[in-house]
Design an enzyme around this catalytic site. Structure first.
Site, PDB file in Angstrom:
ATOM      1  N   CYS A   1       0.867  -1.183   0.000  1.00 35.09           N
ATOM      2  CA  CYS A   1       0.000   0.000   0.000  1.00 35.09           C
ATOM      3  C   CYS A   1       0.904   1.233   0.000  1.00 35.09           C
ATOM      4  O   CYS A   1       2.030   1.169  -0.491  1.00 35.09           O
ATOM      5  CB  CYS A   1      -0.977  -0.013   1.168  1.00 35.09           C
ATOM      6  SG  CYS A   1      -0.222   0.146   2.796  1.00 35.09           S
TER       7      CYS A   1
ATOM      8  N   ARG B   1      -3.436  -0.724   5.387  1.00 42.51           N
ATOM      9  CA  ARG B   1      -4.026  -1.753   4.529  1.00 42.51           C
ATOM     10  C   ARG B   1      -3.129  -2.963   4.295  1.00 42.51           C
ATOM     11  O   ARG B   1      -3.579  -4.118   4.424  1.00 42.51           O
ATOM     12  CB  ARG B   1      -4.421  -1.123   3.179  1.00 42.51           C
ATOM     13  CG  ARG B   1      -5.564  -0.140   3.274  1.00 42.51           C
ATOM     14  CD  ARG B   1      -5.724   0.658   2.000  1.00 42.51           C
ATOM     15  NE  ARG B   1      -4.607   1.571   1.785  1.00 42.51           N
ATOM     16  CZ  ARG B   1      -4.454   2.340   0.718  1.00 42.51           C
ATOM     17  NH1 ARG B   1      -5.351   2.282  -0.255  1.00 42.51           N
ATOM     18  NH2 ARG B   1      -3.426   3.156   0.611  1.00 42.51           N
TER      19      ARG B   1
ATOM     20  N   ASP C   1      -7.741   4.156   1.406  1.00 42.77           N
ATOM     21  CA  ASP C   1      -6.804   4.341   2.512  1.00 42.77           C
ATOM     22  C   ASP C   1      -7.549   4.949   3.708  1.00 42.77           C
ATOM     23  O   ASP C   1      -8.121   6.030   3.601  1.00 42.77           O
ATOM     24  CB  ASP C   1      -5.684   5.282   2.064  1.00 42.77           C
ATOM     25  CG  ASP C   1      -4.519   5.323   3.044  1.00 42.77           C
ATOM     26  OD1 ASP C   1      -4.667   4.804   4.165  1.00 42.77           O
ATOM     27  OD2 ASP C   1      -3.460   5.867   2.678  1.00 42.77           O
TER      28      ASP C   1
END
EC number: 2.7.7.87
Length: 360
Positions: free
Chosen positions: A218, A224, A330
């Site tokens: 990520c 994440r 996000d």
């Protein structure tokens, strides 16, 4: 019947367009592959495929092999892409390797066998590769010989019976000495070699016995990708295959702990990520990974640009699990409730991923 002579080192676009036009019209053509000369038709044209069966005197119980242009086409065609298959794909595609997968499609009958398997390959011959690049064309193929007879490496060896009944011959000279493609059934574990060809058994064993590497990526490696790594380790722990699972970020300045909400929502799901320290994606991580799964399209583009040699190993997570080019947002800087929503989404995708990668 027309013969088109094409040098593999001097391919003209006009020649390829002529071949593609013929294929789209339902023609049966003889063309070179990296191993032998083959017969090919547009993969989704049943009438053309029946012509191949009739002229080869081939039984309908023997499916044709599907040639595709790249790995991304696999997602809509097969139910599973086991890690053992991914390792072989990374090593030998394009090349002389045919893999039998569990098919996600039931038709056409001439591509899917009675057990629900489908044979797929990406050949490395420049002529057939150029054909496959045209408008997403896929080819249903078989060797250019009558059933029971030997495959050919020179157009001069083509049976007069076949020559008389096909629509076009693409002559690219003699195919270099070597065996036919190796055929491996990856619908079972461990994979079974159905035909040992150009790729030897020892090479296959060496590749498939090594632990597979999975990398989640990520932006900051604090939310994440950490969640994805944690969920994968939790759910994969019951599997027999050893897998090395890591995560990283595209914009990590220095090692740091996961965000506080990441730690909290993962702890509530029985996973402790508090000891984790973020790291920036680097060449070693890329080289050690057999598949790299990113959260957003921006990560996909960054990695492909930065590590172009690894392009075929890099996927968006949802692209691989569900054939959807959708990102996972996000949660950094948002509420705990939003973190929980993202965690639930990632957990669902990881469960799908494990189903896709597992051998059984």
């Amino acid at each position: 019947m027309q013969t088109l002579r094409i040098s593999p080192s001097k391919i003209q676009q006009g020649e390829i367009e002529k071949i593609v036009k013929k294929l789209r019209e339902g023609a049966v053509i003889c063309l070179p592959t990296d191993t032998v000369y083959g017969l090919a038709v547009d993969a989704w044209n049943e009438k053309a495929a029946i012509k191949i069966y009739n002229l080869k005197k081939r039984t309908k119980e023997k499916p044709l092999i599907l040639f595709i242009k790249d790995q991304r086409h696999l997602i809509s065609l097969v139910k599973k892409i086991p890690l053992s298959a991914i390792k072989m794909i990374n090593k030998w595609w394009p090349g002389p390797l045919t893999l039998i997968f569990k098919s996600a499609i039931s038709d056409p009958w001439y591509l899917v066998n009675q057990k629900g398997g489908i044979g797929i390959r990406i050949p490395s011959h420049p002529v057939v590769n150029k054909i496959l690049q045209e408008n997403g064309l896929s080819l249903a193929t078989t060797s250019a010989n009558l059933s029971g007879e030997q495959s050919i490496k020179d157009i001069e060896e083509l049976s007069p019976i076949i020559k008389e009944k096909i629509d076009l011959i693409v002559d690219s000279g003699k195919i270099p000495p070597g065996k036919e493609s190796t055929v491996i059934d990856v619908t079972i574990s461990p994979p079974r070699i159905l035909r040992e060809g150009e790729i030897k058994r020892e090479e296959i064993t060496k590749i498939t016995k090594k632990p597979a590497g999975i990398l989640f990526v990520c932006t900051g490696n604090s939310c994440r990708s950490v969640m994805a790594e944690g969920f994968f380790k939790k759910y994969w722990s019951k599997k027999q295959n050893k897998v090395e699972i890591k995560s990283a970020g595209t914009s990590v300045g220095f090692p740091s702990s996961p965000s506080s909400y990441t730690v909290q929502v993962m702890k509530e799901r029985g996973i402790d990520v508090s000891p984790y320290q973020s790291k920036r994606v680097n060449q070693n991580l890329i080289d050690d990974s057999d598949i790299i799964l990113v959260m957003e399209e921006v990560h996909l583009y960054y990695l492909k640009r930065t590590f172009p040699e690894a392009e075929n190993k890099i996927w968006m997570l949802k692209e691989f699990t569900s054939n959807r080019k959708e990102g996972i947002p996000d949660p950094i800087g948002t509420s705990k409730a939003y973190y929980e929503k993202v965690a639930d989404e990632i957990e669902g995708e990881i469960k799908k991923l494990i189903g896709k990668l597992s051998d059984n």
